[in-house]
Design a protein around this motif. Structure first.
Motif, PDB file in Angstrom:
ATOM      1  N   THR A 227       0.855  -1.176   0.000  1.00  0.00           N
ATOM      2  CA  THR A 227       0.000   0.000   0.000  1.00  0.00           C
ATOM      3  C   THR A 227       0.896   1.233   0.000  1.00  0.00           C
ATOM      4  O   THR A 227       1.976   1.212   0.580  1.00  0.00           O
ATOM      5  CB  THR A 227      -0.897   0.025   1.245  1.00  0.00           C
ATOM      6  OG1 THR A 227      -1.633  -1.186   1.318  1.00  0.00           O
ATOM      7  CG2 THR A 227      -1.862   1.198   1.214  1.00  0.00           C
ATOM      8  N   SER A 228       0.462   2.297  -0.649  1.00  0.00           N
ATOM      9  CA  SER A 228       1.244   3.527  -0.639  1.00  0.00           C
ATOM     10  C   SER A 228       0.348   4.721  -0.387  1.00  0.00           C
ATOM     11  O   SER A 228      -0.819   4.734  -0.791  1.00  0.00           O
ATOM     12  CB  SER A 228       1.980   3.713  -1.977  1.00  0.00           C
ATOM     13  OG  SER A 228       2.714   4.928  -1.979  1.00  0.00           O
ATOM     14  N   PHE A 229       0.911   5.698   0.303  1.00  0.00           N
ATOM     15  CA  PHE A 229       0.226   6.973   0.457  1.00  0.00           C
ATOM     16  C   PHE A 229       1.108   8.036  -0.174  1.00  0.00           C
ATOM     17  O   PHE A 229       2.197   8.347   0.317  1.00  0.00           O
ATOM     18  CB  PHE A 229      -0.019   7.312   1.922  1.00  0.00           C
ATOM     19  CG  PHE A 229      -0.772   8.609   2.116  1.00  0.00           C
ATOM     20  CD1 PHE A 229      -2.121   8.693   1.809  1.00  0.00           C
ATOM     21  CD2 PHE A 229      -0.120   9.745   2.576  1.00  0.00           C
ATOM     22  CE1 PHE A 229      -2.817   9.884   1.961  1.00  0.00           C
ATOM     23  CE2 PHE A 229      -0.808  10.938   2.732  1.00  0.00           C
ATOM     24  CZ  PHE A 229      -2.159  11.009   2.430  1.00  0.00           C
TER      25      PHE A 229
ATOM     26  N   PRO B  81      -5.429   5.792  -9.669  1.00  0.00           N
ATOM     27  CA  PRO B  81      -6.016   4.483  -9.998  1.00  0.00           C
ATOM     28  C   PRO B  81      -5.248   3.755 -11.098  1.00  0.00           C
ATOM     29  O   PRO B  81      -5.134   2.531 -11.070  1.00  0.00           O
ATOM     30  CB  PRO B  81      -7.431   4.852 -10.444  1.00  0.00           C
ATOM     31  CG  PRO B  81      -7.748   6.101  -9.689  1.00  0.00           C
ATOM     32  CD  PRO B  81      -6.453   6.856  -9.629  1.00  0.00           C
ATOM     33  N   GLU B  82      -4.713   4.517 -12.054  1.00  0.00           N
ATOM     34  CA  GLU B  82      -3.939   3.904 -13.127  1.00  0.00           C
ATOM     35  C   GLU B  82      -2.650   3.292 -12.587  1.00  0.00           C
ATOM     36  O   GLU B  82      -2.248   2.200 -13.010  1.00  0.00           O
ATOM     37  CB  GLU B  82      -3.607   4.954 -14.198  1.00  0.00           C
ATOM     38  CG  GLU B  82      -4.799   5.481 -14.983  1.00  0.00           C
ATOM     39  CD  GLU B  82      -5.656   6.462 -14.199  1.00  0.00           C
ATOM     40  OE1 GLU B  82      -6.823   6.677 -14.597  1.00  0.00           O
ATOM     41  OE2 GLU B  82      -5.167   7.028 -13.185  1.00  0.00           O
ATOM     42  N   VAL B  83      -1.999   3.995 -11.651  1.00  0.00           N
ATOM     43  CA  VAL B  83      -0.780   3.465 -11.033  1.00  0.00           C
ATOM     44  C   VAL B  83      -1.097   2.224 -10.203  1.00  0.00           C
ATOM     45  O   VAL B  83      -0.364   1.230 -10.238  1.00  0.00           O
ATOM     46  CB  VAL B  83      -0.103   4.546 -10.172  1.00  0.00           C
ATOM     47  CG1 VAL B  83       1.003   3.946  -9.301  1.00  0.00           C
ATOM     48  CG2 VAL B  83       0.458   5.654 -11.051  1.00  0.00           C
ATOM     49  N   GLU B  84      -2.193   2.273  -9.458  1.00  0.00           N
ATOM     50  CA  GLU B  84      -2.593   1.107  -8.671  1.00  0.00           C
ATOM     51  C   GLU B  84      -2.736  -0.125  -9.559  1.00  0.00           C
ATOM     52  O   GLU B  84      -2.221  -1.210  -9.236  1.00  0.00           O
ATOM     53  CB  GLU B  84      -3.922   1.381  -7.960  1.00  0.00           C
ATOM     54  CG  GLU B  84      -3.844   2.397  -6.845  1.00  0.00           C
ATOM     55  CD  GLU B  84      -5.191   2.556  -6.151  1.00  0.00           C
ATOM     56  OE1 GLU B  84      -5.508   1.724  -5.285  1.00  0.00           O
ATOM     57  OE2 GLU B  84      -5.932   3.501  -6.502  1.00  0.00           O
ATOM     58  N   ALA B  85      -3.435   0.044 -10.671  1.00  0.00           N
ATOM     59  CA  ALA B  85      -3.686  -1.088 -11.568  1.00  0.00           C
ATOM     60  C   ALA B  85      -2.403  -1.576 -12.233  1.00  0.00           C
ATOM     61  O   ALA B  85      -2.149  -2.774 -12.337  1.00  0.00           O
ATOM     62  CB  ALA B  85      -4.716  -0.696 -12.623  1.00  0.00           C
TER      63      ALA B  85
END
Length: 334
Positions: free
Chosen positions: A180-182, A188-192
Motif C-alpha cells: 500500500t502507498s500513500f 487508480p492507473e498506477v494502482e492497476a
C-alpha cells in the motif's frame, strides 16, 4: 551532425574514478574535443567562479564536490549535467527560471537505495541490531525464547511513491507481500499497473501495515509530517524504516517510540547529519543504524555516470534530456 559543445568537468580524481570509469570517461570526452577537467579539491567558491568564467563552457559536468554556481553565469553556459541527486546546493532557482537546463542522476541509483531499504526491513525483522550487539559484546546465543520474523506474506506501507519506491516494489515481489502507498502520485492507473493500492490517509497507512518505509521527499509540505500519533499506530512487533529524509519525521517522537522497544526501527537518514556521537539512538537494540549510505554504493556510482553520459550525448545531438530539473521539480524535491 552533433553540434559542437565545450564541456567543463568539475570533478575530483575520486569522483572521476567512481562515476566515470573507463569506458565512460572516454565516451564523455568523445562528445567534444573541448573537454576540460577542473579538480575542485581545496578550491573555494571564488576559485570555481574564476575557473568557470575562464572556461566559459556550454556544458558543466558537476558532482558532489563542485562548489555552488556563482550568481552571474558565463555567457555560453547552457546546461549543467549533475552526476548526483539534489541540485539545491549547486543551482539557484532563478537560474533555472532564466533558462539554465539542469539534469541530475534521475532514477539511475533508485534500485540501489531500494536495496538498502530491503536490507533494513530484513535486519529489523530478524532482530539483527540486537544480535550484532549481544554477540559481539556479551557472547550471547539464541535460547528458547528467541523471536525473529520473516518478510514473506507481510503488509508493506510505503510513504511516498517515487522512483525508489517503485524499485522497492519490484524487490519485494518475491516475498508475496501486499503493498500500500500513500502519495499524491498513486492514481487508480498506477494502482492497476503496479499491483498496489492507495491508502486512504497517512493514518491508515501506518495503522494497517506491518512494515512502514519512509520515502517521501523533504519539502515544506512534508517536513515533520510523520508525527508520534502515526508512529504509535504501528502495531507491536512492526517495523519503521527511513531511507528517505530524516526531517520528514518528528525525530524526537521517533526516539520516544523506539526507546519503548515495541517496534523495530531502521534508519539511514537523520534530522542532523552526521548523527551525533551521543545520540540516544545509538545502542538501542531494536534500532538498525547506518550512516546515510543507501546509495549510490561506490561500485554502482557508474550507473549515474552512464546516465550522465547518455544525457551529454543527447544534448550534443539536440535530443531530449532525461531527469530535467524544472522550477516545479526544484520546489518539490529535497
Amino acid at each position: 551532425m552533433p553540434r559542437p559543445v565545450a564541456i567543463l568537468a568539475s570533478l575530483t580524481a575520486e569522483e572521476l574514478r567512481d562515476f566515470l570509469p573507463e569506458p565512460l570517461l572516454g565516451q564523455a570526452r568523445a562528445v567534444t574535443p573541448r573537454f576540460t577537467v577542473w579538480d575542485p579539491t581545496g578550491q573555494s567558491a571564488a576559485d570555481f567562479a574564476s575557473a568557470l568564467a575562464a572556461a566559459d563552457p556550454e556544458v558543466l559536468l558537476a558532482c558532489w564536490k563542485t562548489p555552488p554556481l556563482p550568481p552571474v553565469l558565463p555567457p555560453r553556459l547552457r546546461y549543467v549535467c549533475y552526476l548526483c541527486g539534489s541540485v539545491r546546493r549547486l543551482v539557484r532557482r532563478d537560474q533555472l527560471e532564466a533558462g539554465l537546463v539542469v539534469t541530475n542522476w534521475g532514477g539511475s541509483i533508485s534500485r540501489v537505495v531500494a536495496e538498502w531499504a530491503l536490507f533494513h526491513i530484513l535486519a529489523c525483522l530478524r532482530r539483527a541490531p540486537h544480535w550484532t550487539i549481544a554477540m559481539h559484546t556479551e557472547g550471547a546465543w539464541k535460547n528458547g525464547g528467541t523471536e525473529t520474523a520473516s518478510l514473506f506474506g507481510r503488509r508493506i506501507g510505503l510513504h511516498g511513491y517515487g522512483q525508489i519506491a517503485r524499485e522497492l516494489v519490484q524487490l519485494l515481489r518475491p516475498f508475496h507481500v501486499t503493498i500500500t502507498s500513500f502519495a499524491p502520485d498513486v492514481t487508480p492507473e498506477v494502482e492497476a499497473a503496479h499491483g498496489i493500492r492507495r491508502a486512504a490517509s497517512l493514518e491508515s497507512l501506518f495503522a494497517e501495515n506491518d512494515i512502514i518505509v519512509e520515502l517521501a521527499p523533504l519539502n515544506p509540505s512534508t517536513a515533520g509530517l510523520v508525527q508520534e500519533k502515526h508512529l504509535r499506530l504501528i502495531r507491536p512487533g512492526g517495523v519503521f524504516v527511513n531511507v528517505g529524509r530524516g526531517a520528514v519525521v518528528d525525530e524526537a517522537a521517533l526516539l520516544r517510540v523506539a526507546q519503548e522497544g515495541r517496534i523495530m526501527v531502521g534508519l539511514d537518514v537523520y534530522g542532523v547529519e552526521p548523527l551525533p556521537a551521543d545520540s540516544p539512538f545509538r545502542g538501542l537494540r531494536n534500532v538498525s543504524l547506518t550512516p546515510h549510505i543507501a546509495g549510490p554504493t561506490t561500485d554502482r556510482r557508474c550507473d549515474a555516470g552512464a546516465f550522465a553520459v547518455e544525457n551529454l550525448v543527447a544534448y550534443a545531438e539536440d535530443r531530449p534530456l532525461r531527469a530535467v530539473i524544472t522550477p516545479t521539480v526544484y520546489d518539490t524535491s529535497t
